[in-house]
Design a protein around this motif. Structure first.
Motif, PDB file in Angstrom:
ATOM      1  N   LYS A   1       0.834  -1.207   0.000  1.00  0.00           N
ATOM      2  CA  LYS A   1       0.000   0.000   0.000  1.00  0.00           C
ATOM      3  C   LYS A   1       0.865   1.252   0.000  1.00  0.00           C
ATOM      4  O   LYS A   1       0.604   2.213  -0.732  1.00  0.00           O
ATOM      5  N   LEU A   2       1.897   1.232   0.821  1.00  0.00           N
ATOM      6  CA  LEU A   2       2.777   2.394   0.935  1.00  0.00           C
ATOM      7  C   LEU A   2       3.450   2.704  -0.394  1.00  0.00           C
ATOM      8  O   LEU A   2       3.503   3.865  -0.820  1.00  0.00           O
ATOM      9  N   GLU A   3       3.952   1.682  -1.062  1.00  0.00           N
ATOM     10  CA  GLU A   3       4.624   1.896  -2.348  1.00  0.00           C
ATOM     11  C   GLU A   3       3.658   2.423  -3.399  1.00  0.00           C
ATOM     12  O   GLU A   3       3.999   3.311  -4.183  1.00  0.00           O
ATOM     13  N   LYS A   4       2.443   1.885  -3.422  1.00  0.00           N
ATOM     14  CA  LYS A   4       1.448   2.348  -4.393  1.00  0.00           C
ATOM     15  C   LYS A   4       1.064   3.803  -4.136  1.00  0.00           C
ATOM     16  O   LYS A   4       0.931   4.603  -5.070  1.00  0.00           O
ATOM     17  N   ILE A   5       0.897   4.146  -2.867  1.00  0.00           N
ATOM     18  CA  ILE A   5       0.510   5.520  -2.533  1.00  0.00           C
ATOM     19  C   ILE A   5       1.647   6.489  -2.832  1.00  0.00           C
ATOM     20  O   ILE A   5       1.418   7.610  -3.306  1.00  0.00           O
ATOM     21  N   LYS A   6       2.876   6.071  -2.588  1.00  0.00           N
ATOM     22  CA  LYS A   6       4.024   6.912  -2.949  1.00  0.00           C
ATOM     23  C   LYS A   6       4.045   7.176  -4.449  1.00  0.00           C
ATOM     24  O   LYS A   6       4.314   8.299  -4.897  1.00  0.00           O
ATOM     25  N   GLN A   7       3.747   6.159  -5.235  1.00  0.00           N
ATOM     26  CA  GLN A   7       3.711   6.319  -6.687  1.00  0.00           C
ATOM     27  C   GLN A   7       2.600   7.280  -7.107  1.00  0.00           C
ATOM     28  O   GLN A   7       2.789   8.123  -7.988  1.00  0.00           O
ATOM     29  N   ILE A   8       1.441   7.155  -6.447  1.00  0.00           N
ATOM     30  CA  ILE A   8       0.301   8.007  -6.795  1.00  0.00           C
ATOM     31  C   ILE A   8       0.609   9.479  -6.519  1.00  0.00           C
ATOM     32  O   ILE A   8       0.382  10.344  -7.371  1.00  0.00           O
ATOM     33  N   VAL A   9       1.127   9.772  -5.322  1.00  0.00           N
ATOM     34  CA  VAL A   9       1.385  11.179  -4.993  1.00  0.00           C
ATOM     35  C   VAL A   9       2.536  11.732  -5.831  1.00  0.00           C
ATOM     36  O   VAL A   9       2.530  12.901  -6.223  1.00  0.00           O
ATOM     37  N   LYS A  10       3.491  10.884  -6.117  1.00  0.00           N
ATOM     38  CA  LYS A  10       4.617  11.311  -6.950  1.00  0.00           C
ATOM     39  C   LYS A  10       4.146  11.637  -8.365  1.00  0.00           C
ATOM     40  O   LYS A  10       4.522  12.662  -8.945  1.00  0.00           O
ATOM     41  N   GLU A  11       3.305  10.774  -8.904  1.00  0.00           N
ATOM     42  CA  GLU A  11       2.792  10.986 -10.259  1.00  0.00           C
ATOM     43  C   GLU A  11       1.931  12.243 -10.330  1.00  0.00           C
ATOM     44  O   GLU A  11       1.982  12.989 -11.313  1.00  0.00           O
ATOM     45  N   ASN A  12       1.146  12.485  -9.289  1.00  0.00           N
ATOM     46  CA  ASN A  12       0.288  13.669  -9.278  1.00  0.00           C
ATOM     47  C   ASN A  12       1.073  14.952  -9.036  1.00  0.00           C
ATOM     48  O   ASN A  12       0.694  16.010  -9.532  1.00  0.00           O
TER      49      ASN A  12
END
Length: 321
Positions: free
Chosen positions: A237-248
């Motif tokens: 979950k942490l890795e996915k959320i990091k990717q999401i905020v980074k992409e945004n």
């Protein structure tokens, strides 16, 4: 200094006055269980001010005792005619530091605020005299003076995870309603350290740039769905959320980074050679990582590097940096 030893009934103790109390967190089940099992060994320290008896030390023991029905407490009473409130507060503070060696960051914040607000010391004097005592930097003075005003859940999380002042400072940039959402997010993912710092930074920048509420962003970005996905582990979950905020936060750069990573992965090199790029393409360079344990492998690695030198696709990747 005169002091009186006597048994005091709970009805005579003013439990509303917390002038000398800086312990955090308060009473918990472990303390209650301990008192229930072995009783109260240490006397409660009280301060007599006019007709009031104020708890100086032992508030947790008193509350734990009350929970199991204890009504009378062995006490040591200091009189306001013999010692000032400030001096007895100092005495308690130094005794606590001697016993515990250190206070947690919320307790330090409570102490500093009491020194200024309750004992009327100037903030500059508190910084000069007490910051060295706690071995803390004046650079974070705003954090230490405002920390105790945060929501209880946030303070609990700070203490439990021993968060650095740099991270705590970021909490003050969010509204109370936003901190409730942040607490839920970091608690569920057990975030701390650099992961928490990065995510807080990106979230703050995104909601201000896009003029969007944090609640809405968490919903439309998919973060809330990831957070509630029971099939994923905390780390996933942490890795996915990091990717999401980074992409945004950096959509163009993130797209370019993914494109370069994809192209690098398509280039065939020996398995012990790893080609990578730093996060956000920092340094505009490709990293080569490999280790060899014999000459044959070294020769193979040199040949692989020579292959990359002449590889047209690799050359185009370098041009993208």
């Amino acid at each position: 200094m005169n002091k009186i030893f006597k048994e005091v009934h709970i009805s005579k103790i003013d439990l509303e006055d917390k002038l000398f109390d800086f312990a955090y967190p308060g009473v918990n089940e472990n303390i209650i269980s301990s008192v229930k099992k072995v009783g109260i060994f240490m006397p409660v320290i009280l301060y007599k001010k006019k007709d009031n008896l104020i708890v100086v030390d032992g508030r947790k023991r008193v509350f734990a005792g009350m929970k199991i029905g204890i009504q009378k407490f062995e006490s040591i009473i200091y009189n306001s005619e013999d010692i000032t409130e400030y001096n007895i507060f100092q005495k308690k503070l130094y005794d606590t530091l001697t016993e515990k060696n250190r206070l947690n960051i919320v307790e330090i914040s409570i102490v500093l605020n009491k020194l200024v607000n309750d004992f009327s010391l100037k903030k500059a004097d508190v910084i000069r005299e007490y910051f060295p005592l706690f071995n803390i930097s004046g650079y974070y003075s705003d954090v230490y003076f405002h920390l105790c005003k945060l929501d209880e859940n946030i303070k609990d999380y700070i203490v439990e995870n021993d968060l650095h002042p740099n991270i705590i400072k970021q909490f003050f940039r969010f509204e109370p309603s936003e901190l409730t959402l942040i607490y839920s997010l970091m608690k569920s993912l057990k975030m701390k350290g650099s992961n928490l710092r990065i995510i807080l930074t990106y979230l703050e920048e995104i909601i201000h740039r896009d003029n969007i509420t944090l609640e809405k962003f968490l919903s439309i970005s998919g973060i809330k769905d990831v957070q509630e996905n029971k099939k994923l582990t905390h780390s996933q979950k942490l890795e996915k959320i990091k990717q999401i905020v980074k992409e945004n936060r950096y959509p163009v750069l993130y797209k370019k980074e993914r494109e370069i990573k994809g192209k690098l992965n398509s280039i065939k090199v020996p398995g012990y050679i790893r080609l990578s790029i730093p996060e956000f393409l920092e340094g505009n360079a490709i990293n080569f990582n490999f280790s060899v344990d014999r000459k044959e492998k070294l020769k193979e690695a040199i040949e692989a590097i020579n292959y990359l030198y002449h590889n047209e696709s690799f050359g185009k990747i370098l041009e993208m940096l």
